[in-house]
Design a protein around this motif. Structure first.
Motif, PDB file in Angstrom:
ATOM      1  N   VAL A   1       0.814  -1.206   0.000  1.00 15.46           N
ATOM      2  CA  VAL A   1       0.000   0.000   0.000  1.00 15.46           C
ATOM      3  C   VAL A   1       0.850   1.260   0.000  1.00 15.46           C
ATOM      4  N   GLY A   2       2.111   1.090   0.287  1.00 16.79           N
ATOM      5  CA  GLY A   2       3.012   2.230   0.214  1.00 16.79           C
ATOM      6  C   GLY A   2       2.807   3.259   1.302  1.00 16.79           C
ATOM      7  N   ILE A   3       3.246   4.463   1.022  1.00 15.44           N
ATOM      8  CA  ILE A   3       3.249   5.544   2.006  1.00 15.44           C
ATOM      9  C   ILE A   3       1.838   5.953   2.461  1.00 15.44           C
ATOM     10  N   ALA A   4       0.840   5.754   1.617  1.00 18.19           N
ATOM     11  CA  ALA A   4      -0.532   6.154   1.958  1.00 18.19           C
ATOM     12  C   ALA A   4      -1.129   5.283   3.064  1.00 18.19           C
ATOM     13  N   GLY A   5      -0.676   4.042   3.192  1.00 14.17           N
ATOM     14  CA  GLY A   5      -1.230   3.138   4.192  1.00 14.17           C
ATOM     15  C   GLY A   5      -2.480   2.442   3.689  1.00 14.17           C
ATOM     16  N   LEU A   6      -2.902   1.451   4.455  1.00 11.77           N
ATOM     17  CA  LEU A   6      -4.088   0.670   4.114  1.00 11.77           C
ATOM     18  C   LEU A   6      -5.312   1.266   4.786  1.00 11.77           C
ATOM     19  N   ASN A   7      -6.359   1.532   4.016  1.00 11.80           N
ATOM     20  CA  ASN A   7      -7.603   2.030   4.596  1.00 11.80           C
ATOM     21  C   ASN A   7      -8.232   0.943   5.462  1.00 11.80           C
ATOM     22  N   ILE A   8      -8.418   1.243   6.730  1.00 11.95           N
ATOM     23  CA  ILE A   8      -9.115   0.357   7.647  1.00 11.95           C
ATOM     24  C   ILE A   8     -10.511   0.949   7.812  1.00 11.95           C
ATOM     25  N   ARG A   9     -11.516   0.136   7.501  1.00  9.88           N
ATOM     26  CA  ARG A   9     -12.886   0.628   7.410  1.00  9.88           C
ATOM     27  C   ARG A   9     -13.773   0.120   8.538  1.00  9.88           C
ATOM     28  N   SER A  10     -14.902   0.776   8.701  1.00 13.33           N
ATOM     29  CA  SER A  10     -15.853   0.434   9.764  1.00 13.33           C
ATOM     30  C   SER A  10     -16.576  -0.884   9.497  1.00 13.33           C
ATOM     31  N   GLY A  11     -16.590  -1.336   8.264  1.00 14.45           N
ATOM     32  CA  GLY A  11     -17.224  -2.589   7.880  1.00 14.45           C
ATOM     33  C   GLY A  11     -16.605  -3.083   6.594  1.00 14.45           C
ATOM     34  N   PRO A  12     -16.932  -4.299   6.174  1.00 16.89           N
ATOM     35  CA  PRO A  12     -16.378  -4.816   4.921  1.00 16.89           C
ATOM     36  C   PRO A  12     -16.938  -4.076   3.713  1.00 16.89           C
ATOM     37  N   GLY A  13     -16.080  -3.768   2.758  1.00 15.74           N
ATOM     38  CA  GLY A  13     -16.509  -3.108   1.522  1.00 15.74           C
ATOM     39  C   GLY A  13     -16.061  -1.668   1.433  1.00 15.74           C
TER      40      GLY A  13
END
Length: 66
Positions: free
Chosen positions: A1-13
């Motif tokens: 994911v690089g420098i931006a990081g991985l989006n961790i979300r409130s739910g799947p999708g």
């Protein structure tokens, strides 16, 4: 994911709200899953040092480590 990081979300999708970005190389505990949404497999992740911090991440960006 690089420098931006991985989006961790409130739910799947991708329709779920982004809670925060997890840095590249960070380690997480799998809490539950998988769940299929937005054309991907999603896993619920938990920060091993902070029980208040967690959410859902897309499988293509996750790697199992020991």
């Amino acid at each position: 994911v690089g420098i931006a990081g991985l989006n961790i979300r409130s739910g799947p999708g991708t329709e779920s709200v982004i809670r925060f970005q997890a840095p590249e190389g960070s380690r997480w505990i799998i809490k539950s899953g998988p769940s299929n949404a937005s054309g991907s497999e999603w896993w619920e992740l938990q920060d091993p040092t902070n029980s208040e911090r967690g959410g859902w991440g897309a499988r293509p960006y996750l790697k199992v480590v020991e």
